[in-house]
Design a protein around this motif. Structure first.
Motif, PDB file in Angstrom:
ATOM      1  N   MET A  10       0.833  -1.203   0.000  1.00 13.90           N
ATOM      2  CA  MET A  10       0.000   0.000   0.000  1.00 13.90           C
ATOM      3  C   MET A  10       0.868   1.253   0.000  1.00 13.90           C
ATOM      4  SD  MET A  10      -3.016   0.907   2.698  1.00 13.90           S
ATOM      5  CE  MET A  10      -3.629   2.566   2.902  1.00 13.90           C
ATOM      6  N   ALA A  11       1.944   1.256   0.790  1.00 12.48           N
ATOM      7  CA  ALA A  11       2.849   2.406   0.850  1.00 12.48           C
ATOM      8  C   ALA A  11       3.514   2.645  -0.495  1.00 12.48           C
ATOM      9  CB  ALA A  11       3.899   2.188   1.934  1.00 12.48           C
ATOM     10  N   ALA A  12       3.914   1.556  -1.166  1.00 10.18           N
ATOM     11  CA  ALA A  12       4.541   1.691  -2.485  1.00 10.18           C
ATOM     12  C   ALA A  12       3.554   2.249  -3.500  1.00 10.18           C
ATOM     13  CB  ALA A  12       5.066   0.335  -2.947  1.00 10.18           C
ATOM     14  N   THR A  13       2.298   1.818  -3.417  1.00 13.15           N
ATOM     15  CA  THR A  13       1.278   2.290  -4.358  1.00 13.15           C
ATOM     16  C   THR A  13       0.983   3.772  -4.157  1.00 13.15           C
ATOM     17  OG1 THR A  13       0.279   0.081  -4.293  1.00 13.15           O
ATOM     18  CG2 THR A  13      -1.020   1.850  -5.272  1.00 13.15           C
ATOM     19  N   LEU A  14       0.858   4.177  -2.896  1.00 14.65           N
ATOM     20  CA  LEU A  14       0.523   5.572  -2.596  1.00 14.65           C
ATOM     21  C   LEU A  14       1.739   6.489  -2.638  1.00 14.65           C
ATOM     22  CD1 LEU A  14      -1.900   4.995   0.416  1.00 14.65           C
ATOM     23  CD2 LEU A  14      -2.532   5.785  -1.852  1.00 14.65           C
ATOM     24  N   GLY A  15       2.938   5.908  -2.506  1.00 16.49           N
ATOM     25  CA  GLY A  15       4.136   6.731  -2.386  1.00 16.49           C
ATOM     26  C   GLY A  15       4.270   7.322  -1.000  1.00 16.49           C
ATOM     27  N   ASP A  16       3.786   6.593   0.021  1.00 16.05           N
ATOM     28  CA  ASP A  16       3.816   7.050   1.419  1.00 16.05           C
ATOM     29  C   ASP A  16       5.070   6.485   2.090  1.00 16.05           C
ATOM     30  OD1 ASP A  16       3.431   7.579   4.125  1.00 16.05           O
ATOM     31  OD2 ASP A  16       1.269   7.249   4.029  1.00 16.05           O
ATOM     32  N   SER A  17       6.127   7.305   2.184  1.00 15.80           N
ATOM     33  CA  SER A  17       7.403   6.818   2.731  1.00 15.80           C
ATOM     34  C   SER A  17       7.307   6.516   4.224  1.00 15.80           C
ATOM     35  CB  SER A  17       8.511   7.839   2.476  1.00 15.80           C
ATOM     36  OG  SER A  17       8.178   9.096   3.036  1.00 15.80           O
ATOM     37  N   ALA A  18       6.542   7.303   4.965  1.00 13.44           N
ATOM     38  CA  ALA A  18       6.416   7.076   6.405  1.00 13.44           C
ATOM     39  C   ALA A  18       5.747   5.724   6.680  1.00 13.44           C
ATOM     40  CB  ALA A  18       5.612   8.201   7.054  1.00 13.44           C
ATOM     41  N   LEU A  19       4.666   5.438   5.955  1.00 13.99           N
ATOM     42  CA  LEU A  19       3.994   4.148   6.111  1.00 13.99           C
ATOM     43  C   LEU A  19       4.918   3.017   5.695  1.00 13.99           C
ATOM     44  CD1 LEU A  19       1.391   2.513   6.669  1.00 13.99           C
ATOM     45  CD2 LEU A  19       0.770   2.870   4.263  1.00 13.99           C
ATOM     46  N   GLY A  20       5.697   3.213   4.630  1.00  7.07           N
ATOM     47  CA  GLY A  20       6.618   2.184   4.161  1.00  7.07           C
ATOM     48  C   GLY A  20       7.689   1.864   5.191  1.00  7.07           C
ATOM     49  N   ARG A  21       8.285   2.902   5.785  1.00  9.35           N
ATOM     50  CA  ARG A  21       9.316   2.670   6.819  1.00  9.35           C
ATOM     51  C   ARG A  21       8.740   1.942   8.016  1.00  9.35           C
ATOM     52  NH1 ARG A  21      10.839   7.985   5.302  1.00  9.35           N
ATOM     53  NH2 ARG A  21       9.631   8.825   7.052  1.00  9.35           N
TER      54      ARG A  21
END
Length: 357
Positions: free
Chosen positions: A170-181
């Protein structure tokens, strides 16, 4: 029926503008005054229209004092509301009715805000998370050690790695770096916890690498890649529609928990080469789940914040997947995955072909 009850609170001065926004997305709403010079609208909205409604409300009223939105699940509505079964609201007379093909391809998923809410709690590093990770891995390890497939399935139902795995895609799809980390750190801690405890288990029990349930976790075949891709796609599809977390968890755990548990057992028993082979299966599955997850999220209409970031992350995952596929294809081409050495025995037993499952 997929519908939500949306409660919107705006200042009295913004009532006309709020009405114009709401009427674009639903035909049935109620209005009432609340304390503090505010007005509340309650409206029934099709699930597929939630994303657009929230985005427009946020764009128009995010700086307004007292503005808030609450989204609730609706189980039933009487009398029926036409737009719950159509693509466009009944009031938009200038638009043509949807065709059967348009209705068939209409995305029916929960909103991005709801996805965030569903996934947020599962990313917290708490004793509950670590305990379920450890128990799931131990149950899977013991089930594979004894060759009991039903026990391995039982470990999958616990589904401790669901949250961080879904959050990564989901983080990769949205481009949400905080969620990805946050997702990566939670997943890494969970994997290391599972490896540590299954490593200890492997030190105290006899591990026979010829047991089919264990042997199959040291091999990566095209069928395993297809399985992981299917798991990722099915998991995201169910998750984006608000399905049971346990159901989604089985889809993901089937590709992650068993190889982690197998790797821990092999390392604990001293079979380091087999342990690394199991970790390679884990890495392959994780890459496949993210590739399939990103594609499925995009197909479900999850809107990327920045297409360049999303495309870049997806290409990285895709390149890693192609590298792994090349390694698997190369080993198949030379016709051998190498012999399995049974610990404590000087003889080598040529590995049999893996079971199709």
């Amino acid at each position: 029926m997929s519908a939500r009850l949306v409660q919107i609170i705006v200042p009295d001065t913004e009532v006309p503008r709020a009405k114009s926004v709401i009427e674009k997305h639903c035909s049935r709403y109620w209005q009432e005054a609340v304390l503090g010079g505010l007005e509340k609208f309650s409206c029934v909205v099709p699930g597929r229209a939630i994303e657009a409604l929230i985005a427009e409300l946020d764009a128009n009223f995010k700086d307004s004092e007292g503005f808030s939105v609450l989204v609730l699940q609706v189980e039933a509505v009487l009398p029926e509301i036409p737009e719950l079964e159509a693509i466009v609201p009944a009031g938009s007379g200038e638009q043509k009715p949807p065709t059967r093909l348009e209705v068939f391809f209409t995305r029916d998923r929960i909103s991005t805000n709801e996805l965030y809410d569903d996934i947020e709690a599962s990313l917290e590093l708490r004793p509950n998370y670590l305990l379920t990770v450890i128990l799931s891995a131990l149950i899977a390890a013991l089930g594979m050690h004894s060759g009991q497939t039903a026990v391995v399935i039982g470990a999958m139902i616990i589904a401790p790695l669901l949250g961080p795995t879904m959050a990564m895609a989901m983080a990769a799809t949205l481009g949400d770096s905080a969620l990805g980390r946050h997702a990566i750190s939670t997943l890494v801690v969970g994997i290391f916890a599972a490896l540590a405890f299954t490593f200890l288990l492997g030190m105290f029990i006899e591990v026979n690498p010829l047991v089919p349930e264990l042997r199959n976790r040291t091999i990566v075949h095209p069928a395993d890649i297809a399985l992981a891709l299917a798991c990722g796609a099915a998991g995201v599809l169910a998750f984006s529609r608000g399905a049971s977390l346990s159901l989604v968890g089985v889809m993901i755990a089937v590709a992650l928990v068993p190889p982690i548990a197998a790797a821990g057992l092999f390392f604990g028993s001293g079979d380091h080469m087999l342990g690394f082979k199991a970790l390679f299966l884990l890495a392959t599955n994780l890459v496949c789940i993210n590739v399939a997850g990103i594609v499925t999220f995009l197909v479900q209409g999850l809107p990327p914040r920045n297409w360049r970031i999303t495309s870049g992350i997806f290409l990285i995952w895709l390149l890693i997947l192609f590298l792994f596929v090349g390694l698997v294809g190369g080993r198949i081409a030379i016709g051998s995955y190498g012999p399995i050495n049974v610990s404590g025995d000087s003889s080598s037993v040529q590995q049999a072909s893996p079971n199709p499952d």
